[in-house]
Write a protein that holds these residues in place. Sequence first.
Motif, PDB file in Angstrom:
ATOM      1  N   GLU A   1      44.734  66.579  80.895  1.00  0.00           N
ATOM      2  CA  GLU A   1      44.677  67.956  80.098  1.00  0.00           C
ATOM      3  C   GLU A   1      45.508  69.119  79.713  1.00  0.00           C
ATOM      4  N   LEU A   2      47.388  69.299  78.989  1.00  0.00           N
ATOM      5  CA  LEU A   2      47.622  70.394  79.435  1.00  0.00           C
ATOM      6  C   LEU A   2      46.779  71.347  78.185  1.00  0.00           C
ATOM      7  N   ASN A   3      46.593  72.030  78.779  1.00  0.00           N
ATOM      8  CA  ASN A   3      46.819  73.728  78.268  1.00  0.00           C
ATOM      9  C   ASN A   3      47.682  74.435  77.691  1.00  0.00           C
ATOM     10  N   VAL A   4      47.766  75.655  79.053  1.00  0.00           N
ATOM     11  CA  VAL A   4      48.265  76.305  78.496  1.00  0.00           C
ATOM     12  C   VAL A   4      50.386  76.783  78.221  1.00  0.00           C
ATOM     13  N   HIS A   5      50.700  75.654  79.326  1.00  0.00           N
ATOM     14  CA  HIS A   5      52.373  75.299  78.949  1.00  0.00           C
ATOM     15  C   HIS A   5      52.567  74.693  77.147  1.00  0.00           C
ATOM     16  N   ASN A   6      51.407  73.472  76.949  1.00  0.00           N
ATOM     17  CA  ASN A   6      51.964  72.824  75.775  1.00  0.00           C
ATOM     18  C   ASN A   6      51.499  73.926  74.456  1.00  0.00           C
ATOM     19  N   HIS A   7      50.636  75.285  75.673  1.00  0.00           N
ATOM     20  CA  HIS A   7      49.233  75.703  73.467  1.00  0.00           C
ATOM     21  C   HIS A   7      51.309  76.462  73.616  1.00  0.00           C
ATOM     22  N   VAL A   8      52.217  77.079  74.635  1.00  0.00           N
ATOM     23  CA  VAL A   8      52.975  78.080  74.285  1.00  0.00           C
ATOM     24  C   VAL A   8      54.759  77.477  73.631  1.00  0.00           C
ATOM     25  N   GLU A   9      54.349  76.077  74.659  1.00  0.00           N
ATOM     26  CA  GLU A   9      55.584  75.446  73.973  1.00  0.00           C
ATOM     27  C   GLU A   9      55.390  74.448  72.646  1.00  0.00           C
ATOM     28  N   GLY A  10      54.377  74.342  72.158  1.00  0.00           N
ATOM     29  CA  GLY A  10      53.980  73.716  70.757  1.00  0.00           C
ATOM     30  C   GLY A  10      53.508  74.860  69.927  1.00  0.00           C
ATOM     31  N   ALA A  11      53.511  76.493  70.072  1.00  0.00           N
ATOM     32  CA  ALA A  11      53.591  77.124  69.164  1.00  0.00           C
ATOM     33  C   ALA A  11      52.166  77.132  68.737  1.00  0.00           C
ATOM     34  N   GLN A  12      51.099  77.121  69.561  1.00  0.00           N
ATOM     35  CA  GLN A  12      49.464  76.954  68.785  1.00  0.00           C
ATOM     36  C   GLN A  12      48.827  75.424  68.733  1.00  0.00           C
ATOM     37  N   THR A  13      50.455  74.410  69.451  1.00  0.00           N
ATOM     38  CA  THR A  13      49.528  72.597  68.591  1.00  0.00           C
ATOM     39  C   THR A  13      48.744  73.027  69.028  1.00  0.00           C
ATOM     40  N   SER A  14      48.038  71.690  68.954  1.00  0.00           N
ATOM     41  CA  SER A  14      46.971  70.955  70.319  1.00  0.00           C
ATOM     42  C   SER A  14      47.276  70.498  71.749  1.00  0.00           C
ATOM     43  N   SER A  15      46.419  71.027  72.209  1.00  0.00           N
ATOM     44  CA  SER A  15      46.693  70.850  73.534  1.00  0.00           C
ATOM     45  C   SER A  15      46.752  68.453  73.578  1.00  0.00           C
ATOM     46  N   HIS A  16      47.889  68.399  74.403  1.00  0.00           N
ATOM     47  CA  HIS A  16      48.759  67.059  74.811  1.00  0.00           C
ATOM     48  C   HIS A  16      47.638  66.117  75.450  1.00  0.00           C
ATOM     49  N   SER A  17      47.790  64.933  75.161  1.00  0.00           N
ATOM     50  CA  SER A  17      47.182  64.373  76.356  1.00  0.00           C
ATOM     51  C   SER A  17      48.335  63.077  76.939  1.00  0.00           C
ATOM     52  N   LEU A  18      48.833  63.360  78.750  1.00  0.00           N
ATOM     53  CA  LEU A  18      50.131  62.748  79.095  1.00  0.00           C
ATOM     54  C   LEU A  18      49.347  61.616  80.255  1.00  0.00           C
ATOM     55  N   THR A  19      50.251  60.347  79.910  1.00  0.00           N
ATOM     56  CA  THR A  19      50.004  59.687  81.595  1.00  0.00           C
ATOM     57  C   THR A  19      51.718  59.019  81.393  1.00  0.00           C
ATOM     58  N   LEU A  20      51.975  58.514  82.506  1.00  0.00           N
ATOM     59  CA  LEU A  20      53.075  58.133  82.889  1.00  0.00           C
ATOM     60  C   LEU A  20      53.896  57.568  82.168  1.00  0.00           C
ATOM     61  N   GLY A  21      54.371  57.249  81.434  1.00  0.00           N
ATOM     62  CA  GLY A  21      54.978  56.863  79.753  1.00  0.00           C
ATOM     63  C   GLY A  21      54.588  57.408  78.787  1.00  0.00           C
ATOM     64  N   THR A  22      53.451  57.664  78.246  1.00  0.00           N
ATOM     65  CA  THR A  22      53.225  57.983  77.015  1.00  0.00           C
ATOM     66  C   THR A  22      53.407  59.772  76.904  1.00  0.00           C
ATOM     67  N   VAL A  23      53.555  60.305  75.383  1.00  0.00           N
ATOM     68  CA  VAL A  23      53.016  61.463  74.915  1.00  0.00           C
ATOM     69  C   VAL A  23      52.146  61.783  73.490  1.00  0.00           C
ATOM     70  N   LYS A  24      51.410  61.642  73.395  1.00  0.00           N
ATOM     71  CA  LYS A  24      50.587  61.940  71.659  1.00  0.00           C
ATOM     72  C   LYS A  24      50.871  62.840  71.056  1.00  0.00           C
ATOM     73  N   GLN A  25      51.568  63.448  70.091  1.00  0.00           N
ATOM     74  CA  GLN A  25      51.268  64.207  69.599  1.00  0.00           C
ATOM     75  C   GLN A  25      50.737  64.439  68.614  1.00  0.00           C
ATOM     76  N   GLU A  26      49.665  65.737  68.936  1.00  0.00           N
ATOM     77  CA  GLU A  26      48.695  65.590  67.583  1.00  0.00           C
ATOM     78  C   GLU A  26      48.485  66.372  66.185  1.00  0.00           C
ATOM     79  N   ALA A  27      49.349  67.964  66.394  1.00  0.00           N
ATOM     80  CA  ALA A  27      50.108  68.144  66.274  1.00  0.00           C
ATOM     81  C   ALA A  27      50.862  67.841  64.577  1.00  0.00           C
ATOM     82  N   ALA A  28      50.474  68.478  63.188  1.00  0.00           N
ATOM     83  CA  ALA A  28      51.042  68.074  62.107  1.00  0.00           C
ATOM     84  C   ALA A  28      53.164  68.262  62.063  1.00  0.00           C
ATOM     85  N   SER A  29      53.116  67.018  62.151  1.00  0.00           N
ATOM     86  CA  SER A  29      54.889  67.091  62.681  1.00  0.00           C
ATOM     87  C   SER A  29      55.647  66.974  60.960  1.00  0.00           C
TER      88      SER A  29
END
Length: 452
Positions: free
Chosen positions: A319-347
């Motif tokens: 579970e990412l914290n600071v990196h995705n917090h800064v990159e996503g401009a206050q979006t929620s943290s992301h859960s990464l696996t080898l082939g996937t990215v799920k973005q929880e923030a509003a798009s």
Amino acid sequence: MAADSGAFTNEDSESGEEEGKHVKPFTPEKAKEIIMSLQQPAIFCNMVFDWPAQHWTAKHLSEVLQGKQIRFRMGTKRTDTAPQFETTCSYVEATLEEFLTWNCDRSSISGPFRDYDHSKFWAYADYKYFVSLFEDKTDIFQDVMWSDFGFPGRNGQESTLWIGSMGAHTPCHLDTYGCNLVFQVQGRKRWHLFPPEDTPFLYPTRIPYEESSVFSKINVVNPDLKRFPQFWKARRHMVTLSPGQVLFVPRHWWHYVESIDPVTVSINSWIELVEETSHEVNCRYLNGAVSAFFDHYGTSKVVETQALSTDGEYVIKEELNVHNHVEGAQTSSHSLTLGTVKQEAASPFGPDLVPVIPGSQEPPSERGGMFESDGEDFVGKNGKRFGKLHCTKRQRMMSESENAVVEQMASNSTVAPSQTFISTDDLLDCLVNPQVTRIVAQLLIQGRSLRL
């Protein structure tokens, strides 16, 4: 009995439907907000239907310019692996009318294109600035209305015109200035885009007289993988831009652009992303960012890091914290696996703003068709699924190294985060601080090792 004067008639219904068709999906303020924050290419739909410039076909422009000479870059329709840089092309001075005549494949014509067999060559009037092309017709500047995207006063005066035949293209490059908005007027163009972090895999080079662009040594549509073996790691984003659509290209994204119809016309404007601010204001921004950084880091820790072996392959979950917090401009943290990215923030994505994603893609239709690819669905507003996002092993490794540095910085901090204040002297000290130099060097070494 007389009809009720307040009755809703079919005529009223048709009028309402017609009025609804002319409502743009984004206000200028919202469009600018998207442009200033979005970090991936995307296509705006239904934003330019009322622009007079939507009727600027090559035929129309030939009548407007009335015999004005334009410089065309001539290239060959070959398929070898070497890019056709501007410095290696020949050039022709001709009118748009002469270009259109040649483009009709009249091989026996005389004139400026007589030495160029249409079946073997393409022609491209590229980088034509409006202020030079229409210097005696400045009223035409108002036909382009970038104010609809939140930039009041910006019109054709800050725009560039591109007219080409089938096969005409710009070699893969990145622009060193702001982001790019591209309005497709006539014909279609296929865009091959690569993110800034893929720069090492694109073998950058400079060419003479091109101060504002960095070019790739690779012909990305026919790469020489023996000479450029790292190119296979680059993540290609491909999309076909159709008339009436506007492509947003973020700053420093690499792009190769080719015309895939007999005649193409495009209009673009490079948007400056950073306004000049005082040193005092910059320090306030910096202190605000540092404060938010420490606040977030104090409450967000790495929850889990584990390696799982499946058929000899390793899968890392974290579970990412600071990196995705800064990159996503206050979006929620992301859960990464080898082939996937799920973005929880509003798009912001939807039928009128379509993301350009990795892979070979067909163009979206107006208010229709989304892209598809392998991986997890990208969920936009209203729960709609619009495509896939990917995370590579290299991205995960970078995130791991960044988290390690963050932990080291936090553990070495002798000042409570809430009491931290960065002054001008702190910034100057930072430039010569051995610890900062060591951390930067460590990041550079880790980045280089990931590219090998």
